[in-house]
Design a protein around this motif. Sequence first.
Motif, mmCIF file in Angstrom:
data_model
loop_
_atom_site.group_PDB
_atom_site.id
_atom_site.type_symbol
_atom_site.label_atom_id
_atom_site.label_comp_id
_atom_site.label_asym_id
_atom_site.label_seq_id
_atom_site.Cartn_x
_atom_site.Cartn_y
_atom_site.Cartn_z
ATOM 1 N N MET A 22 0.851 -1.203 0.000
ATOM 2 C CA MET A 22 0.000 0.000 0.000
ATOM 3 C C MET A 22 0.875 1.238 0.000
ATOM 4 O O MET A 22 1.832 1.339 0.756
ATOM 5 C CB MET A 22 -0.905 0.012 1.228
ATOM 6 N N SER A 23 0.549 2.191 -0.855
ATOM 7 C CA SER A 23 1.301 3.436 -0.934
ATOM 8 C C SER A 23 0.908 4.351 0.223
ATOM 9 O O SER A 23 -0.265 4.494 0.558
ATOM 10 C CB SER A 23 1.023 4.131 -2.261
ATOM 11 N N MET A 24 1.917 4.965 0.855
ATOM 12 C CA MET A 24 1.665 5.902 1.938
ATOM 13 C C MET A 24 2.484 7.163 1.692
ATOM 14 O O MET A 24 3.481 7.146 0.972
ATOM 15 C CB MET A 24 2.056 5.305 3.294
ATOM 16 N N THR A 25 2.046 8.239 2.321
ATOM 17 C CA THR A 25 2.796 9.489 2.304
ATOM 18 C C THR A 25 3.059 9.910 3.751
ATOM 19 O O THR A 25 2.462 9.357 4.693
ATOM 20 C CB THR A 25 2.031 10.606 1.592
ATOM 21 N N LEU A 26 3.928 10.901 3.940
ATOM 22 C CA LEU A 26 4.158 11.414 5.282
ATOM 23 C C LEU A 26 2.865 11.974 5.861
ATOM 24 O O LEU A 26 2.615 11.848 7.070
ATOM 25 C CB LEU A 26 5.243 12.498 5.244
ATOM 26 N N ALA A 27 2.033 12.563 5.022
ATOM 27 C CA ALA A 27 0.751 13.091 5.498
ATOM 28 C C ALA A 27 -0.125 11.976 6.062
ATOM 29 O O ALA A 27 -0.828 12.170 7.063
ATOM 30 C CB ALA A 27 0.029 13.818 4.366
ATOM 31 N N ASP A 28 -0.087 10.793 5.427
ATOM 32 C CA ASP A 28 -0.858 9.655 5.935
ATOM 33 C C ASP A 28 -0.349 9.227 7.311
ATOM 34 O O ASP A 28 -1.137 8.903 8.211
ATOM 35 C CB ASP A 28 -0.754 8.468 4.981
ATOM 36 N N ILE A 29 0.966 9.193 7.472
ATOM 37 C CA ILE A 29 1.552 8.755 8.738
ATOM 38 C C ILE A 29 1.228 9.733 9.862
ATOM 39 O O ILE A 29 0.940 9.338 10.991
ATOM 40 C CB ILE A 29 3.083 8.602 8.583
ATOM 41 N N LEU A 30 1.256 11.025 9.543
ATOM 42 C CA LEU A 30 1.053 12.048 10.564
ATOM 43 C C LEU A 30 -0.412 12.410 10.790
ATOM 44 O O LEU A 30 -0.719 13.104 11.771
ATOM 45 C CB LEU A 30 1.815 13.317 10.179
ATOM 46 N N ALA A 31 -1.295 11.997 9.922
ATOM 47 C CA ALA A 31 -2.701 12.398 10.028
ATOM 48 C C ALA A 31 -3.234 12.140 11.443
ATOM 49 O O ALA A 31 -2.925 11.116 12.049
ATOM 50 C CB ALA A 31 -3.533 11.618 9.006
ATOM 51 N N PRO A 32 -3.993 13.113 11.996
ATOM 52 C CA PRO A 32 -4.543 14.311 11.348
ATOM 53 C C PRO A 32 -3.635 15.549 11.420
ATOM 54 O O PRO A 32 -4.059 16.632 11.018
ATOM 55 C CB PRO A 32 -5.819 14.545 12.148
ATOM 56 N N MET A 33 -2.417 15.420 11.922
ATOM 57 C CA MET A 33 -1.535 16.586 11.993
ATOM 58 C C MET A 33 -0.953 16.885 10.620
ATOM 59 O O MET A 33 -0.375 16.000 9.979
ATOM 60 C CB MET A 33 -0.382 16.354 12.981
ATOM 61 N N PRO A 34 -1.035 18.115 10.143
ATOM 62 C CA PRO A 34 -0.439 18.458 8.850
ATOM 63 C C PRO A 34 1.087 18.381 8.935
ATOM 64 O O PRO A 34 1.678 18.760 9.956
ATOM 65 C CB PRO A 34 -0.896 19.906 8.611
ATOM 66 N N PRO A 35 1.759 17.894 7.890
ATOM 67 C CA PRO A 35 3.226 17.852 7.902
ATOM 68 C C PRO A 35 3.854 19.211 8.176
ATOM 69 O O PRO A 35 4.902 19.296 8.823
ATOM 70 C CB PRO A 35 3.565 17.350 6.499
ATOM 71 N N GLU A 36 3.216 20.298 7.710
ATOM 72 C CA GLU A 36 3.769 21.632 7.923
ATOM 73 C C GLU A 36 3.896 21.945 9.418
ATOM 74 O O GLU A 36 4.895 22.530 9.860
ATOM 75 C CB GLU A 36 2.887 22.688 7.244
ATOM 76 N N ARG A 37 2.907 21.554 10.191
ATOM 77 C CA ARG A 37 2.976 21.792 11.632
ATOM 78 C C ARG A 37 4.048 20.910 12.268
ATOM 79 O O ARG A 37 4.781 21.353 13.163
ATOM 80 C CB ARG A 37 1.614 21.509 12.281
ATOM 81 N N PHE A 38 4.146 19.668 11.797
ATOM 82 C CA PHE A 38 5.169 18.770 12.334
ATOM 83 C C PHE A 38 6.559 19.368 12.149
ATOM 84 O O PHE A 38 7.367 19.398 13.080
ATOM 85 C CB PHE A 38 5.075 17.408 11.665
ATOM 86 N N PHE A 39 6.861 19.842 10.940
ATOM 87 C CA PHE A 39 8.188 20.387 10.679
ATOM 88 C C PHE A 39 8.426 21.693 11.441
ATOM 89 O O PHE A 39 9.554 21.972 11.856
ATOM 90 C CB PHE A 39 8.380 20.604 9.174
ATOM 91 N N ALA A 40 7.390 22.464 11.637
ATOM 92 C CA ALA A 40 7.541 23.741 12.334
ATOM 93 C C ALA A 40 7.739 23.559 13.837
ATOM 94 O O ALA A 40 8.508 24.307 14.462
ATOM 95 C CB ALA A 40 6.321 24.630 12.078
ATOM 96 N N GLU A 41 7.079 22.557 14.441
ATOM 97 C CA GLU A 41 7.055 22.457 15.900
ATOM 98 C C GLU A 41 7.798 21.261 16.484
ATOM 99 O O GLU A 41 8.206 21.306 17.663
ATOM 100 C CB GLU A 41 5.599 22.413 16.383
ATOM 101 N N TYR A 42 7.987 20.184 15.699
ATOM 102 C CA TYR A 42 8.499 18.948 16.298
ATOM 103 C C TYR A 42 9.773 18.406 15.653
ATOM 104 O O TYR A 42 10.661 17.925 16.360
ATOM 105 C CB TYR A 42 7.419 17.857 16.253
ATOM 106 N N TYR A 43 9.896 18.441 14.345
ATOM 107 C CA TYR A 43 11.011 17.776 13.678
ATOM 108 C C TYR A 43 12.358 18.266 14.209
ATOM 109 O O TYR A 43 12.671 19.449 14.160
ATOM 110 C CB TYR A 43 10.935 17.998 12.166
ATOM 111 N N ASP A 44 13.136 17.327 14.753
ATOM 112 C CA ASP A 44 14.463 17.603 15.316
ATOM 113 C C ASP A 44 14.408 18.613 16.460
ATOM 114 O O ASP A 44 15.423 19.213 16.809
ATOM 115 C CB ASP A 44 15.430 18.085 14.226
#
Length: 403
Positions: free
Chosen positions: A1-23
């Motif tokens: 099954m094909s997945m994207t980062l958005a699928d893994i993080l849902a319902p959090m948008p990837p933009e918020r993840f990178f802004a607040e959490y990544y590293d």
Amino acid sequence: MSMTLADILAPMPPERFFAEYYDQQPLHLPGAAEKFAHILDWAGINRLLCMTHIWSERSLKVVLDSTTIPAAQYSQSAMSRDGATALQPIPAKVQEWVARGASVVMNDVDSLTPGLAGVSNALEGAGLGKAQANVYISWQSHKAFHAHYDTHDVWAVQVEGEKTWNIWEGRAEWPVAHAIFRSQGQEFHEKAKGALRFKAHLKKGDLLYLPRGWYHDALAEAPNSVHIAYGVHAAMGVDFMGLLTERAFHDAEFRKPLPRQDGSAAAKYALTQRAALLGQRIAEWSRDPKFLQAVESFLAHYRYERGGYDLLAARGAAPAAAVAEGTPAFRVRPNVKTVRRGAEFGLRTEMGILPITAEEVEAAAWIITQPSITETSLALACPGAKTAALIEKLRAAEILLPA
């Protein structure tokens, strides 16, 4: 099954993840029980374990109450598939240890099933680095590992049962797999982990993200727990140095011997001058657009190779995915090449150049290496691509032809 980062993080948008959490800080993201159900379940675990010859003392480990059991206590000497002698786990003995509460760790599983590969492909497709996966199977009240940090980002996907993680305040400063970090003992870690930051109680469908170096430990709270830990290794400054080293071999100044040192002022001055010259060359390369383009290419392809087989397509027949699913298949026009001018990209054919966006480059570059494709095969190879739109664009330009 094909997945994207958005699928893994849902319902959090990837933009918020990178802004607040990544590293920056850990993230516990609750999810519906079925969110990761397609990746692995108990039946899938048993199917993998029954692939007897792929397991050895390195790929399958047994751990009881933070102590790794010697492989000889649950394995026997056997001939591996490549003809080498290895310690092969014995199902009955592994299950004896499991009955006593031992955890089972299945290493390097990210290419063994489409579901497992889908998460790795999605993480890599988002440019996060090379993603390798281990499965951790544990039982209530038995802790497999003391408080520790990892030398890579951790994406823990809970697929069965429940597990409570202790997330500590301490974080090692971007550790790597090097002796300066391996030599740190458990006493050091217990002091360095700091105070408890929070407890993350993961249930089936939950996700836990831990930046590299963050201290943690975990304990199964339900009768059983299965999580898949995707270790994501990002490219680092030392990789940049490796590219500079490769560039240096093409420069005679870096191939010359360094000035001989005999303790004299003249010898020290000569060394100072040579060091300044070499440092200047390195600084020039670091600003050179061609070198930076090579670095960009290195980062764009910084992922593990997995999958990519379609033997029917190699013979010019319809891809197996199309045969199985009834999806349209396309032949790829030969002799198509990617081109770039500054920030603009394109695909060159005998008919001219088709402009493509920067977001389409990776998927387009994969497509032109294939004899034929389907939307399904493209989605599996490039999880983040807008497959339908790209296929239509290439079809209209006659880069994709009817199969």
